[in-house]
Design an enzyme around this catalytic site. Structure first.
Site, PDB file in Angstrom:
ATOM      1  N   HIS A 188      -3.137 -25.173  -0.523  1.00  0.00           N
ATOM      2  CA  HIS A 188      -3.817 -26.426  -0.050  1.00  0.00           C
ATOM      3  C   HIS A 188      -3.789 -27.479  -1.286  1.00  0.00           C
ATOM      4  O   HIS A 188      -5.039 -27.806  -1.544  1.00  0.00           O
ATOM      5  CB  HIS A 188      -4.757 -26.047   0.729  1.00  0.00           C
ATOM      6  CG  HIS A 188      -4.764 -25.538   2.076  1.00  0.00           C
ATOM      7  ND1 HIS A 188      -4.167 -26.412   3.143  1.00  0.00           N
ATOM      8  CD2 HIS A 188      -4.662 -24.295   2.468  1.00  0.00           C
ATOM      9  CE1 HIS A 188      -4.097 -25.540   4.189  1.00  0.00           C
ATOM     10  NE2 HIS A 188      -4.573 -24.368   3.818  1.00  0.00           N
ATOM     11  N   ASP A 267      -1.483 -15.714   8.957  1.00  0.00           N
ATOM     12  CA  ASP A 267      -2.257 -17.015   9.102  1.00  0.00           C
ATOM     13  C   ASP A 267      -2.838 -17.042  10.440  1.00  0.00           C
ATOM     14  O   ASP A 267      -2.877 -18.287  11.197  1.00  0.00           O
ATOM     15  CB  ASP A 267      -1.628 -18.303   8.678  1.00  0.00           C
ATOM     16  CG  ASP A 267      -2.500 -19.386   8.141  1.00  0.00           C
ATOM     17  OD1 ASP A 267      -3.751 -18.990   8.297  1.00  0.00           O
ATOM     18  OD2 ASP A 267      -1.674 -20.347   8.071  1.00  0.00           O
TER      19      ASP A 267
HETATM   20 ZN   LIG Z   1      -5.106 -19.947   6.569  1.00  0.00          ZN
END
Ligand SMILES: [Zn+2]
Length: 377
Positions: A188, A267
């Site tokens: 991220h 995820d």
């Molecule tokens: Zn994640």
């Protein structure tokens, strides 16, 4: 009590052989070729692989780990276990420090029970421009002092933190994480190639879902992807669901990193194992259509509805992995990342009897954790 599984096709890192294995007190005590010396449960020639290890997972079956709700977390773990995941991390998304501490503290009790291998703070120390499904209003500058507080809240079970290394305090926070015994992951993030190298030099050893939520691979600006792929110290997470990353790019990463540095992850979020509809990921509202989870606001991909068995099958079918290599990326390599490679993730004497029985189509027919059937074949 001892159990023999006979007439099995046993997948080890070295290859596939026809044979048998015995299990006693939750561990594998013998692995043999050919027919078993004593009668046992015949698997009728089906494959046996080690239980899958998922180092990035937010929930399933309606349960969302970021809420910290224990009953729902148990439902999610049970769902993933039925799909062959015998070891998993509980990944949290960005929330207030109080919210993260509360969730970590609650989930630490489930770690004590053996439901999770640890807690992963995927936020709040991530880049606004790459926040994906994380709430941008709750992002924070990386802070070693704050991280230590979160680690304390997790009562010995914090295992990984994702950091955008280019942010002020990013490198110090990576160093602190490693010093506290956590895995530092780069992700991220808006880091360029050099900043990614600096992150790795500071101690980052994992790439949080490589390709997703980071600058793209470019021939003059290689970005973090090239740095993460080429460094032998880094294991790259891949979301192999056919949505997050094009199969060609998955194959490219896998070719470079190889089975020893590639970890398939799900995820997964709350909708996993359920149908399309409305869900949450941490504080964010998510809508799932055709199995694809997206934020209601803005439409970012918001986790997946993947399970490890499906990721494993796609590894074989879409990415061209051999069965031993698929076992490595779905089990042994992520176990090594967690420091558990001695204890689990291979069919070998002395390892925990965490096993998955697969049909000829590689569908899950049975799952065993510590010698106990979750699903009997
Ligand atoms: Zn994640």
């Amino acid at each position: 009590m001892s159990l023999t599984l006979a007439d099995a096709r046993i997948v080890t890192p070295e290859g596939v052989h026809e044979g048998w294995l015995t299990i006693e007190d939750g561990r594998i005590t013998h692995v043999g070729h050919g027919s078993a010396p004593s009668p046992g449960l015949s698997l009728g020639g089906r494959h046996v692989v080690p239980g899958f290890v998922d180092i990035h997972n937010h929930g399933g079956a309606g349960g969302s780990f970021p809420t910290g709700e224990q009953d729902k977390a148990r439902d999610a773990v049970a769902l993933h276990r039925r799909h062959g995941t015998t070891t998993m991390m509980a990944s949290l998304v960005t929330d207030t420090l109080d919210g993260l501490s509360r969730a970590a503290s609650s989930l630490s009790e489930l770690c004590e029970e053996g439901l999770f291998a640890g807690i992963h703070f995927e936020g709040p120390y991530i880049a606004k421009a790459r926040c994906g499904a994380h709430n941008p209003a709750l992002l924070r500058e990386p802070s070693p002092r704050e991280l230590s507080g979160l680690v304390k809240a997790a009562r010995g079970h914090a295992r990984m933190v994702t950091v955008a290394a280019e942010l002020p305090g990013g490198l110090d926070t990576i160093r602190t994480a490693v010093g506290e015994g956590l895995l530092a992951a780069l992700g991220h993030s808006d880091a360029d190639y050099d900043q990614a190298i600096a992150a790795i030099e500071a101690g980052a050893t994992v790439a949080t879902h490589l390709y997703n939520a980071m600058p793209q691979l470019g021939h003059r600006a290689p970005g973090p992807i090239a740095a993460l792929l080429e460094d032998e110290r880094v294991t790259v997470e891949l979301v192999n669901d056919g949505v997050h990353v094009h199969p060609a790019m998955l194959r490219l990463a896998y070719e470079v990193a190889g089975p020893g540095r590639t970890a398939l992850i799900t995820d997964a979020m709350a909708a996993t194992g359920l149908g399309d509809g409305d869900y949450v990921l941490g504080p964010m509202r998510v809508h799932v259509t055709d199995g694809v989870a997206r934020l209601v606001e803005g439409g970012s991909i918001a986790g997946s509805t993947l399970t490890m068995d499906a990721a494993f099958r796609r590894g074989v079918r879409e990415l061209g992995m051999s069965l031993p290599d698929a076992v490595q990326v779905a089990s042994l390599t992520p176990a090594r990342v967690l420091g558990l490679a001695e204890a689990i993730a291979a069919i070998a004497v002395g390892k925990a009897a965490d096993l998955v029985v697969l049909s000829a189509e590689l569908e899950v027919d049975g799952v065993m954790k510590n010698g106990d059937w979750i699903t009997e074949p």
